[in-house]
Design a protein around this motif. Structure first.
Motif, PDB file in Angstrom:
ATOM      1  N   LEU A  90       0.823  -1.210   0.000  1.00 30.41           N
ATOM      2  CA  LEU A  90       0.000   0.000   0.000  1.00 30.41           C
ATOM      3  C   LEU A  90       0.861   1.266   0.000  1.00 30.41           C
ATOM      4  CD1 LEU A  90      -2.916  -0.918   2.433  1.00 30.41           C
ATOM      5  CD2 LEU A  90      -2.968  -0.816  -0.071  1.00 30.41           C
ATOM      6  N   THR A  91       2.066   1.191   0.599  1.00 24.53           N
ATOM      7  CA  THR A  91       2.930   2.382   0.607  1.00 24.53           C
ATOM      8  C   THR A  91       3.384   2.767  -0.798  1.00 24.53           C
ATOM      9  OG1 THR A  91       5.051   1.226   0.894  1.00 24.53           O
ATOM     10  CG2 THR A  91       3.851   1.822   2.904  1.00 24.53           C
ATOM     11  N   THR A  92       3.311   1.815  -1.728  1.00 22.21           N
ATOM     12  CA  THR A  92       3.801   2.073  -3.092  1.00 22.21           C
ATOM     13  C   THR A  92       2.696   2.365  -4.089  1.00 22.21           C
ATOM     14  OG1 THR A  92       3.718  -0.237  -3.815  1.00 22.21           O
ATOM     15  CG2 THR A  92       5.716   0.476  -2.665  1.00 22.21           C
ATOM     16  N   LEU A  93       1.455   2.177  -3.694  1.00 26.31           N
ATOM     17  CA  LEU A  93       0.345   2.326  -4.638  1.00 26.31           C
ATOM     18  C   LEU A  93      -0.146   3.770  -4.712  1.00 26.31           C
ATOM     19  CD1 LEU A  93      -1.718  -0.903  -3.901  1.00 26.31           C
ATOM     20  CD2 LEU A  93       0.027  -0.516  -5.651  1.00 26.31           C
ATOM     21  N   PRO A  94      -0.630   4.186  -5.864  1.00 28.90           N
ATOM     22  CA  PRO A  94      -1.088   5.573  -6.049  1.00 28.90           C
ATOM     23  C   PRO A  94      -2.462   5.816  -5.415  1.00 28.90           C
ATOM     24  CG  PRO A  94      -1.370   4.350  -8.084  1.00 28.90           C
ATOM     25  CD  PRO A  94      -0.669   3.422  -7.114  1.00 28.90           C
ATOM     26  N   LEU A  95      -2.490   5.767  -4.081  1.00 31.70           N
ATOM     27  CA  LEU A  95      -3.743   5.900  -3.342  1.00 31.70           C
ATOM     28  C   LEU A  95      -4.002   7.324  -2.856  1.00 31.70           C
ATOM     29  CD1 LEU A  95      -3.543   2.562  -1.332  1.00 31.70           C
ATOM     30  CD2 LEU A  95      -4.870   3.029  -3.405  1.00 31.70           C
ATOM     31  N   ASP A  96      -3.036   8.213  -3.028  1.00 25.31           N
ATOM     32  CA  ASP A  96      -3.217   9.625  -2.720  1.00 25.31           C
ATOM     33  C   ASP A  96      -2.414  10.416  -3.749  1.00 25.31           C
ATOM     34  OD1 ASP A  96      -0.480   9.732  -1.844  1.00 25.31           O
ATOM     35  OD2 ASP A  96      -1.091   9.185   0.174  1.00 25.31           O
ATOM     36  N   GLU A  97      -2.517  11.720  -3.700  1.00 28.89           N
ATOM     37  CA  GLU A  97      -1.864  12.549  -4.730  1.00 28.89           C
ATOM     38  C   GLU A  97      -0.347  12.405  -4.726  1.00 28.89           C
ATOM     39  OE1 GLU A  97      -3.091  14.190  -7.415  1.00 28.89           O
ATOM     40  OE2 GLU A  97      -4.873  13.123  -6.744  1.00 28.89           O
ATOM     41  N   GLU A  98       0.266  12.355  -3.547  1.00 23.98           N
ATOM     42  CA  GLU A  98       1.727  12.230  -3.486  1.00 23.98           C
ATOM     43  C   GLU A  98       2.196  10.919  -4.094  1.00 23.98           C
ATOM     44  OE1 GLU A  98       5.377  12.008  -0.233  1.00 23.98           O
ATOM     45  OE2 GLU A  98       3.357  12.443   0.465  1.00 23.98           O
ATOM     46  N   ARG A  99       1.567   9.818  -3.694  1.00 21.49           N
ATOM     47  CA  ARG A  99       1.968   8.513  -4.230  1.00 21.49           C
ATOM     48  C   ARG A  99       1.580   8.367  -5.702  1.00 21.49           C
ATOM     49  NH1 ARG A  99      -0.336   4.543   0.143  1.00 21.49           N
ATOM     50  NH2 ARG A  99      -1.831   6.224   0.328  1.00 21.49           N
ATOM     51  N   SER A 157       3.312  -5.083  -6.570  1.00 20.95           N
ATOM     52  CA  SER A 157       3.227  -3.630  -6.388  1.00 20.95           C
ATOM     53  C   SER A 157       3.302  -2.898  -7.717  1.00 20.95           C
ATOM     54  CB  SER A 157       4.365  -3.173  -5.470  1.00 20.95           C
ATOM     55  OG  SER A 157       4.460  -1.778  -5.453  1.00 20.95           O
ATOM     56  N   ASP A 158       4.269  -3.267  -8.550  1.00 17.19           N
ATOM     57  CA  ASP A 158       4.438  -2.600  -9.850  1.00 17.19           C
ATOM     58  C   ASP A 158       3.194  -2.755 -10.721  1.00 17.19           C
ATOM     59  OD1 ASP A 158       6.992  -1.843  -9.090  1.00 17.19           O
ATOM     60  OD2 ASP A 158       8.015  -3.286 -10.399  1.00 17.19           O
ATOM     61  N   GLY A 159       2.677  -3.967 -10.783  1.00 20.01           N
ATOM     62  CA  GLY A 159       1.505  -4.220 -11.617  1.00 20.01           C
ATOM     63  C   GLY A 159       0.267  -3.484 -11.126  1.00 20.01           C
ATOM     64  N   LEU A 160       0.040  -3.513  -9.833  1.00 21.38           N
ATOM     65  CA  LEU A 160      -1.127  -2.816  -9.285  1.00 21.38           C
ATOM     66  C   LEU A 160      -1.001  -1.304  -9.451  1.00 21.38           C
ATOM     67  CD1 LEU A 160      -1.722  -4.884  -6.033  1.00 21.38           C
ATOM     68  CD2 LEU A 160      -3.217  -4.791  -8.041  1.00 21.38           C
ATOM     69  N   ALA A 161       0.194  -0.780  -9.227  1.00 18.41           N
ATOM     70  CA  ALA A 161       0.400   0.669  -9.367  1.00 18.41           C
ATOM     71  C   ALA A 161       0.109   1.106 -10.800  1.00 18.41           C
ATOM     72  CB  ALA A 161       1.824   1.056  -8.960  1.00 18.41           C
ATOM     73  N   LEU A 162       0.612   0.360 -11.762  1.00 21.32           N
ATOM     74  CA  LEU A 162       0.365   0.693 -13.159  1.00 21.32           C
ATOM     75  C   LEU A 162      -1.127   0.696 -13.463  1.00 21.32           C
ATOM     76  CD1 LEU A 162       1.264   1.230 -16.058  1.00 21.32           C
ATOM     77  CD2 LEU A 162       1.537  -1.245 -16.342  1.00 21.32           C
ATOM     78  N   ARG A 163      -1.821  -0.364 -13.060  1.00 22.34           N
ATOM     79  CA  ARG A 163      -3.270  -0.451 -13.326  1.00 22.34           C
ATOM     80  C   ARG A 163      -4.021   0.683 -12.648  1.00 22.34           C
ATOM     81  NH1 ARG A 163      -5.573  -5.653 -14.075  1.00 22.34           N
ATOM     82  NH2 ARG A 163      -7.559  -4.554 -14.071  1.00 22.34           N
ATOM     83  N   MET A 164      -3.636   1.020 -11.420  1.00 22.77           N
ATOM     84  CA  MET A 164      -4.337   2.093 -10.705  1.00 22.77           C
ATOM     85  C   MET A 164      -4.108   3.460 -11.348  1.00 22.77           C
ATOM     86  SD  MET A 164      -4.142   1.191  -6.691  1.00 22.77           S
ATOM     87  CE  MET A 164      -4.991  -0.226  -6.034  1.00 22.77           C
ATOM     88  N   LEU A 165      -2.988   3.610 -12.039  1.00 23.63           N
ATOM     89  CA  LEU A 165      -2.729   4.888 -12.710  1.00 23.63           C
ATOM     90  C   LEU A 165      -3.681   5.108 -13.871  1.00 23.63           C
ATOM     91  CD1 LEU A 165       1.154   5.181 -12.783  1.00 23.63           C
ATOM     92  CD2 LEU A 165      -0.470   6.577 -11.490  1.00 23.63           C
ATOM     93  N   TYR A 166      -3.869   4.078 -14.690  1.00 30.83           N
ATOM     94  CA  TYR A 166      -4.701   4.296 -15.867  1.00 30.83           C
ATOM     95  C   TYR A 166      -6.152   3.842 -15.671  1.00 30.83           C
ATOM     96  CZ  TYR A 166      -3.779  -0.584 -17.302  1.00 30.83           C
ATOM     97  OH  TYR A 166      -3.672  -1.945 -17.360  1.00 30.83           O
ATOM     98  N   ALA A 167      -6.443   3.155 -14.559  1.00 29.16           N
ATOM     99  CA  ALA A 167      -7.820   2.731 -14.294  1.00 29.16           C
ATOM    100  C   ALA A 167      -8.160   2.954 -12.817  1.00 29.16           C
ATOM    101  CB  ALA A 167      -8.002   1.266 -14.680  1.00 29.16           C
ATOM    102  N   PRO A 168      -8.101   4.203 -12.356  1.00 29.40           N
ATOM    103  CA  PRO A 168      -8.353   4.457 -10.931  1.00 29.40           C
ATOM    104  C   PRO A 168      -9.738   4.024 -10.478  1.00 29.40           C
ATOM    105  CG  PRO A 168      -8.307   6.520 -12.162  1.00 29.40           C
ATOM    106  CD  PRO A 168      -7.871   5.439 -13.102  1.00 29.40           C
ATOM    107  N   GLU A 169     -10.680   3.931 -11.401  1.00 28.03           N
ATOM    108  CA  GLU A 169     -12.028   3.498 -11.043  1.00 28.03           C
ATOM    109  C   GLU A 169     -12.067   2.025 -10.630  1.00 28.03           C
ATOM    110  OE1 GLU A 169     -11.511   2.567 -15.370  1.00 28.03           O
ATOM    111  OE2 GLU A 169     -10.967   4.254 -14.086  1.00 28.03           O
ATOM    112  N   GLU A 170     -10.996   1.281 -10.916  1.00 28.44           N
ATOM    113  CA  GLU A 170     -10.922  -0.135 -10.546  1.00 28.44           C
ATOM    114  C   GLU A 170     -10.226  -0.355  -9.204  1.00 28.44           C
ATOM    115  OE1 GLU A 170      -9.222  -2.526 -13.666  1.00 28.44           O
ATOM    116  OE2 GLU A 170     -10.389  -1.494 -15.200  1.00 28.44           O
ATOM    117  N   ARG A 171     -10.027   0.722  -8.459  1.00 27.23           N
ATOM    118  CA  ARG A 171      -9.266   0.654  -7.207  1.00 27.23           C
ATOM    119  C   ARG A 171      -9.740  -0.464  -6.278  1.00 27.23           C
ATOM    120  NH1 ARG A 171      -8.221   5.641  -2.999  1.00 27.23           N
ATOM    121  NH2 ARG A 171      -7.773   4.344  -1.206  1.00 27.23           N
ATOM    122  N   GLU A 172     -11.033  -0.544  -6.022  1.00 22.83           N
ATOM    123  CA  GLU A 172     -11.537  -1.540  -5.071  1.00 22.83           C
ATOM    124  C   GLU A 172     -11.304  -2.963  -5.561  1.00 22.83           C
ATOM    125  OE1 GLU A 172     -12.263  -0.785  -1.971  1.00 22.83           O
ATOM    126  OE2 GLU A 172     -11.792   1.267  -2.604  1.00 22.83           O
TER     127      GLU A 172
END
Length: 194
Positions: A90-99, A157-172
């Motif tokens: 979770l520390t590496t995922l784009p879950l807030d603006e800084e990350r 972490s890398d795979g989830l971060a990438l997906r969350m960047l281009y598909a933030p609506e899939e976060r859950e």
């Protein structure tokens, strides 16, 4: 009396301005001039510390890696392994603006490094440092296979971060996928109800 300038601190401040610029506008917009403007400096002031764009990118890549390592170091290794792994990821995922900004920059550096050997070397070193730190951390957390687990955590972490960047609506659904992957990585804890 001449003014004493902390060269390393000046370089880090300029690198931080580059990270902000790259996160907001992409690496294509990075130049000595644009970084100077983003950092409230003249282009000449930036060139005193960085002769080329590549020099700027090398420092910024190192800074981005340091930030990830610092956040990972704050996770309590005394937590149950599955919970600790989840916190680390979770520390590496784009879950807030800084990350999110850092993830954008990390991805951009990865793509850029494919065509720039010097930057690729820095990225490999940052990756190796993170892998070693994570494996050492996992060892203190009593992980039975720290190095392969570190590799799996990084890939996840890398795979989830990438997906969350281009598909933030899939976060859950992506966080649910993280939990399923962690169940597979720590089956004994999962079966024990941890």
């Amino acid at each position: 009396m001449p003014k004493i300038v902390d060269r390393q601190e000046q370089r880090r401040q300029i690198g931080a301005a580059l990270l902000r610029l790259a996160a907001e506008q992409g690496l294509d917009q990075v130049s000595v001039r644009t970084v100077a403007a983003a950092g409230g400096r003249s282009a000449g002031a930036v060139q005193k510390y960085f002769r080329t764009k590549e020099d700027l990118l090398v420092l910024a890549a190192e800074l981005a890696g340091e930030r990830v390592e610092e956040r990972m170091a704050r996770v309590d290794s005394g937590l149950p392994l599955r919970q600790a792994l989840r916190e680390l990821i979770l520390t590496t995922l784009p879950l807030d603006e800084e990350r999110r900004a850092e993830a954008v920059v990390q991805l951009a550096f990865g793509v850029h490094a494919a065509h720039h050997p010097r930057l690729a070397g820095i990225r490999r070193q940052v990756d190796q440092d993170i892998r070693q730190a994570l494996a050492a951390w996992l060892e203190t957390a009593a992980c039975p296979e720290p190095v392969p687990t570190a590799d799996a955590v990084i890939a996840l972490s890398d795979g989830l971060a990438l997906r969350m960047l281009y598909a933030p609506e899939e976060r859950e659904s992506l966080l649910a996928a993280l939990d399923r992957a962690l169940d597979a990585l720590t089956p004994a804890e999962h079966e024990g109800g941890a």
